[in-house]
Enzyme design. Structure first.
Site, PDB file in Angstrom:
ATOM      1  N   ASP A  16       0.865  -1.166   0.000  1.00 16.09           N
ATOM      2  CA  ASP A  16       0.000   0.000   0.000  1.00 16.09           C
ATOM      3  C   ASP A  16       0.918   1.237   0.000  1.00 16.09           C
ATOM      4  O   ASP A  16       2.150   1.115   0.021  1.00 16.09           O
ATOM      5  CB  ASP A  16      -0.934  -0.040   1.229  1.00 16.09           C
ATOM      6  CG  ASP A  16      -2.166   0.813   1.020  1.00 16.09           C
ATOM      7  OD1 ASP A  16      -3.214   0.512   1.615  1.00 16.09           O
ATOM      8  OD2 ASP A  16      -2.090   1.785   0.235  1.00 16.09           O
ATOM      9  N   GLU A  29     -10.629   6.716   4.509  1.00 12.90           N
ATOM     10  CA  GLU A  29      -9.633   6.042   5.346  1.00 12.90           C
ATOM     11  C   GLU A  29      -9.746   6.466   6.806  1.00 12.90           C
ATOM     12  O   GLU A  29     -10.854   6.717   7.299  1.00 12.90           O
ATOM     13  CB  GLU A  29      -8.237   6.272   4.759  1.00 12.90           C
ATOM     14  CG  GLU A  29      -8.140   5.765   3.307  1.00 12.90           C
ATOM     15  CD  GLU A  29      -6.725   5.693   2.770  1.00 12.90           C
ATOM     16  OE1 GLU A  29      -6.517   6.021   1.600  1.00 12.90           O
ATOM     17  OE2 GLU A  29      -5.830   5.291   3.523  1.00 12.90           O
TER      18      GLU A  29
END
Ligand code: GLC
Length: 628
Positions: A316, A518
């Site tokens: 990521d 997020e």
């Protein structure tokens, strides 16, 4: 005469000099034409050969520097295009909001095309693979069709629809030259206070697996490759365990034992691999006492060994950096744990030089580099990237097309969940004289799309093309119906001839959450906002039947205010086709959506295992949804 002769002599000199320059250029070692190899038709460029043969031929031709270049993914604003060829950069990405200016499909195509040309001009002409987060449509692109976020698609329980959506989103991506999607999220969310709850299909492993597989089949059928993410256990972190900024859940610790991790969180990955997923993105979260990016057991032994995964893994966003404050150790650990491509995404020179140094030191073997690059090349060959590195700009005309928007409108309709319907509030009659509408979410494309839309965090406003929920209501309402909208719910000027306040037959209050993405969406108390309750109370005074439409990325705590409205509809984050909401409110289509999350009564029923332990049970169980 002399004058004329002089001209003739000068012309000859000019021609001679020009010929010399041309000869020198052709012979020059710095020619810019793609020189892929000494022989004009190397096996790796022959699409008729088996992929593995092409992989081995190309790998054998590569320098160590070119191999590490393939393992490098750079954010598009951080790359010097002149470095792409010489360093053999394997991938670029647009992070959330990473759009060109102007932000339109044609300009996206041009941007990716220019980057790709740089890669094709590298010594071996290996195409780069460009990736984006098209998590609910090609959502960074103004004008693209934006679908309901995954939480809404989870409520459809409709794999056939998901497969169609995967195809359409893939087509809009290919129109801009982009063959790699950082989606779908396979999280099985245990704590809906998580800011990424809406990116998940739901709380049930089987449903998540079924819908993810369908989306993957659809998207890969049109030539766009997905990334099953985030491996593994991203939806199972525990409140307060995150060490990232002021995040509380996102990037935290998954405290499940291995049996639970496998049963709840790993199972969707097997479904994704079975559906053809060839790329897996590693999670920021931690398990077993370490960051997932360092988890050799789960990546090397389980994913690549036990599950037989032969594609490639990608980190990521700077995910490997979180392994250790010592960058060298972090890169060594992450790559040896099985991370094949690093989403750097900024300082690619540092990454490349660090890995070359580690190979030189023997901390990363060249065999490990070869294994990572073998996997990356394998997927690039499987995708046909060498034969068609530019996507398909003939599809540009279809981006945001009527047909695509109709599919999104259908998805909105099927995502709506009717939680309560008393006083025969729904469906709304087309014979109504007055309909009052209040709430900011009623007339705001940005609010109805949520995070990951144009900008990483999304934002309110007319951020892209689409139809708001209010516009949908106005379009469907009867010709003798007056629709009055007041965001703040002030209808004082609505009076009859005698100056008495008019009471509407229907009052629709559209409220919910502002956009987030997020960990910035991690919230301690996911309850309906006080000022939104006030809007409901005000509408109660002005309408016979009060309907609340919730535009939110998760179930909100509404237990204490449920009785203040006749009907409650969960609309999730519907995307650009808001008229799908009106289609169902007016009864042109039935309610078919069913919850993919259990709806908690109170905070004590969060996370999910606390709800399961509570004898009183949820406010609304998973699978719940009224038809009328
Ligand atoms: C983000 C997300 C991930 C996304 C990536 C690229 O931090 O965690 O889901 O694909 O970075 O934008």
């Amino acid at each position: 005469m002399t004058h004329q002769f002089y001209h003739v002599r000068r012309w000859r000199l000019f021609t001679f000099l020009l010929a010399c320059i041309l000869l020198l250029t052709l012979a020059s070692p710095f020619q810019t034409a793609p020189v892929r190899s000494q022989d004009d038709n190397p096996p790796y460029l022959n699409p008729d050969l088996p992929v593995e043969e092409r992989v081995e031929d190309l790998l054998a031709r590569m320098t160590l520097e070119e191999k590490v270049g393939q393992m490098t993914q750079v954010e598009k604003n951080s790359i010097n295009p002149d470095d792409i060829g010489p360093l053999g950069i394997g991938s670029l990405l647009s992070g959330g909001g990473g759009y060109p200016t102007p932000n339109d499909p044609e300009n996206w195509y041009q941007m990716v095309y220019e980057f790709q040309n740089e890669a094709l001009n590298s010594r071996l002409g290996i195409p780069l693979i460009y990736g984006v987060d098209a998590v609910h449509g090609h959502n960074n692109v103004v004008g693209a069709t934006i679908f309901p976020h995954q939480i809404g698609l989870g409520a459809t329980h409709n794999p056939a629809l998901l497969e169609q959506i995967g195809q359409v989103v893939g087509q809009e991506m290919l129109a801009t030259g982009i063959p790699w999607n950082f989606a779908p999220v396979l999280a099985v969310v245990q704590d809906l206070r998580w800011g990424r709850t809406y990116e998940s299909y739901g709380q049930d492993t089987a449903l998540v697996s079924e819908l993810a597989a369908a989306y993957i089949r659809g998207q890969q059928s049109v030539g766009v490759y997905v990334s099953a993410k985030h491996f593994v256990g991203d939806g199972g972190t525990v409140w307060g365990t995150s060490t990232t900024g002021n995040y509380m859940l996102d990037q935290g610790v998954t405290e499940a034992d291995e049996e639970t991790l496998r049963a709840i969180h790993l199972a969707p990955y097997q479904a994704a691999l079975d559906a053809g997923a060839r790329i897996v993105m590693i999670s920021f979260s931690s398990w077993g006492g370490m960051k997932m990016h360092a988890q050799s057991y789960l990546i090397n032994d389980v994913l690549k060994g036990e599950m037989g995964f032969t594609g490639f893994t990608v980190s990521d966003w700077a995910g490997m950096d979180q392994i250790s404050s010592n960058y060298y150790d972090a890169m060594v650990t992450g790559i040896n744990a099985g991370v094949d491509m690093n989403m750097v995404p900024y300082d690619y020179h540092r990454f490349i030089n660090t890995v070359l140094d580690a190979v030189d030191q023997g901390d990363i073997t060249e065999a490990r580099i070869d294994e990572a690059v073998r996997r990356i090349l394998r997927v690039k060959f499987e995708m046909g990237l060498f034969e068609n590195p530019f996507g398909d700009d003939t599809l540009l005309a279809d981006v945001g097309s009527e047909a695509h928007r109709e599919l999104a409108r259908q998805a909105v309709r099927e995502s709506l969940v009717l939680l309560q319907n008393e006083n025969t509030a729904l469906p709304i009659s087309e014979d109504a004289t007055h309909i009052f509408v209040s709430g900011m979410q009623a007339d705001n494309i940005g609010l109805q799309c949520g995070g990951w839309t144009i900008e990483w965090q999304g934002r309110a406003g007319a951020i892209t093309e689409g139809t708001t929920i209010l516009e949908g209501i106005e379009a469907v309402a009867g010709e003798n119906t007056t629709v009055t909208y007041s965001p703040a719910g002030n209808f004082d000027d609505m009076t009859d001839a005698s100056g008495n306040p008019v009471k509407a037959e229907y009052g629709i209050v559209v409220v919910g959450e502002a956009p987030y993405a997020e960990g910035l969406g991690d919230v301690e108390n996911p309850t309906i906002a006080r000022n939104h309750v006030t809007l409901i109370e005000k509408m109660r005074e002005r309408a016979d039947k009060v309907i609340v439409v919730l535009v939110s990325g998760r179930p909100l705590l509404i237990t204490d205010v449920l009785d203040q409205a006749d009907a409650w509809v969960a609309a999730w984050l519907p995307g650009t086709e808001g008229q799908g909401v009106a289609d169902v409110l007016f009864g042109d289509y039935p309610f078919t959506g069913r919850l993919s999350f259990a709806w908690p009564r109170n905070l004590d029923q969060i996370p999910y295992d606390a709800l399961l332990a509570d004898a009183e049970g949820p406010l609304f169980p998973m699978g719940f949804g009224l038809e009328q």
